[in-house]
Design a protein around this motif. Structure first.
Motif, PDB file in Angstrom:
ATOM      1  N   VAL A  76       0.852  -1.196   0.000  1.00 58.80           N
ATOM      2  CA  VAL A  76       0.000   0.000   0.000  1.00 58.80           C
ATOM      3  C   VAL A  76       0.886   1.243   0.000  1.00 58.80           C
ATOM      4  CG1 VAL A  76      -1.766   1.290   1.247  1.00 58.80           C
ATOM      5  CG2 VAL A  76      -1.812  -1.211   1.254  1.00 58.80           C
ATOM      6  N   ARG A 127      -1.999   5.920   1.696  1.00 57.46           N
ATOM      7  CA  ARG A 127      -2.761   5.590   2.901  1.00 57.46           C
ATOM      8  C   ARG A 127      -3.541   6.802   3.396  1.00 57.46           C
ATOM      9  NH1 ARG A 127       2.321   3.147   3.904  1.00 57.46           N
ATOM     10  NH2 ARG A 127       2.209   0.860   3.894  1.00 57.46           N
ATOM     11  N   CYS A 151      -5.161   8.345   6.535  1.00 59.60           N
ATOM     12  CA  CYS A 151      -4.962   8.149   7.966  1.00 59.60           C
ATOM     13  C   CYS A 151      -5.787   9.137   8.780  1.00 59.60           C
ATOM     14  CB  CYS A 151      -3.490   8.339   8.336  1.00 59.60           C
ATOM     15  SG  CYS A 151      -2.367   7.231   7.472  1.00 59.60           S
ATOM     16  N   ASP A 187      -7.677   3.846   6.357  1.00 57.92           N
ATOM     17  CA  ASP A 187      -6.678   2.777   6.224  1.00 57.92           C
ATOM     18  C   ASP A 187      -5.879   2.613   7.506  1.00 57.92           C
ATOM     19  OD1 ASP A 187      -7.296   2.415   3.461  1.00 57.92           O
ATOM     20  OD2 ASP A 187      -6.083   4.183   2.989  1.00 57.92           O
ATOM     21  N   CYS A 235       1.694   8.701   5.741  1.00 55.32           N
ATOM     22  CA  CYS A 235       0.365   8.766   5.127  1.00 55.32           C
ATOM     23  C   CYS A 235       0.340   9.720   3.941  1.00 55.32           C
ATOM     24  CB  CYS A 235      -0.675   9.239   6.149  1.00 55.32           C
ATOM     25  SG  CYS A 235      -0.711   8.262   7.669  1.00 55.32           S
TER      26      CYS A 235
END
Length: 260
Positions: A44, A47, A49, A71, A202
């Motif tokens: 991944v 992301r 967050c 996520d 992130c």
């Protein structure tokens, strides 16, 4: 040590570097199984967050389902989930803590959570070494009683690179590198450190529970418990006004989105 050298951590003392605490870092890290936050086959790259603060503003907002949809869910200290799921959600990906603020009651154990130790003093690392080695914990060097047992497994524990705390204090909050001798040094809150970490891992960062009511000293400090804002206002260890001002600038510039 190679990472510490590349970040210049070897030239700065705790909590912003590892100088004079190298042996304690070696001891603590020797008991851990992993240093990374995500598995190598995670795959991944983008992301979403959410960093969930412990502010009383979360009460009765019913954001639980929304928080669980991200996520990555980052929480801090001993902000509980059990009993507050409707407002704060159920999932926790990462939980930042220090010895005085980690859960010790097994009822709060979550097998899917990675806990990340913030190191403010050498005794924090010695505490981690002792607690994972089954040694007796000396509580004399802590501002309040630390956890005397670890409910998390060694493979769930990490130690935060001090460079993250340093960036929060000096680059974000513009704290001086040295405070006058008569002035108590200010350090960032766990919440702001968590936000700094989120920006490193992130693609998109949202916040919940970071708004405080400074006009009412009797308003709820946390979404749990009975502590009031008066205790935050009187805390000489943090500069909450500076943090709230900085967070407002992040929100105004759309670098983060606040759910509360």
């Amino acid at each position: 040590m190679k990472v510490a050298l590349s970040n210049g951590n070897d030239k700065i003392e705790l909590p912003y570097g590892i100088k004079r605490a190298e042996s304690y870092f070696h001891l603590a890290l020797s008991r851990l199984h992993n240093c990374g936050l995500f598995s190598e086959d995670d795959g991944v790259f983008c992301r979403r967050c959410v960093v969930v603060g412990n502010g009383g503003v979360l009460r009765n907002k019913t954001l639980g389902e929304k928080i669980d949809s991200y996520d990555v869910v980052i929480r801090m200290n001993n902000g509980p989930v059990i009993g507050y799921e409707e407002d704060v959600g159920r999932r926790t990906t990462f939980r930042l803590f220090y010895p005085e603020s980690i859960f010790s009651d097994p009822i709060n154990y979550d097998p899917n959570t990675t806990v990340i130790l913030l190191v403010f003093k050498p005794h924090d690392l010695k505490w981690l070494w002792n607690i994972l080695s089954g040694h007796k914990i000396n509580t004399n060097s802590f501002w309040k009683k630390p956890a005397l047992k670890m409910i998390y497994k060694a493979n769930q524990i990490r130690v935060l690179d001090p460079v993250i705390i340093r960036k929060t204090a000096h680059e974000w909050l513009q704290f001086p590198t040295k405070f006058p001798r008569k002035e108590k040094p200010k350090h960032p809150t766990t919440g702001l450190i968590a936000i700094t970490m989120a920006f490193h891992i992130c693609s998109e960062v949202h916040l919940a529970g970071f708004k405080y009511n400074f006009t009412d000293r009797n308003s709820s400090l946390h979404y749990y418990g009975n502590e009031t804002m008066s205790e935050m206002i009187e805390n000489g260890y943090h500069n909450i006004i500076a943090e709230q001002t900085f967070l407002k600038s992040l929100i105004d510039k759309n670098f983060v989105i606040s759910l509360t």
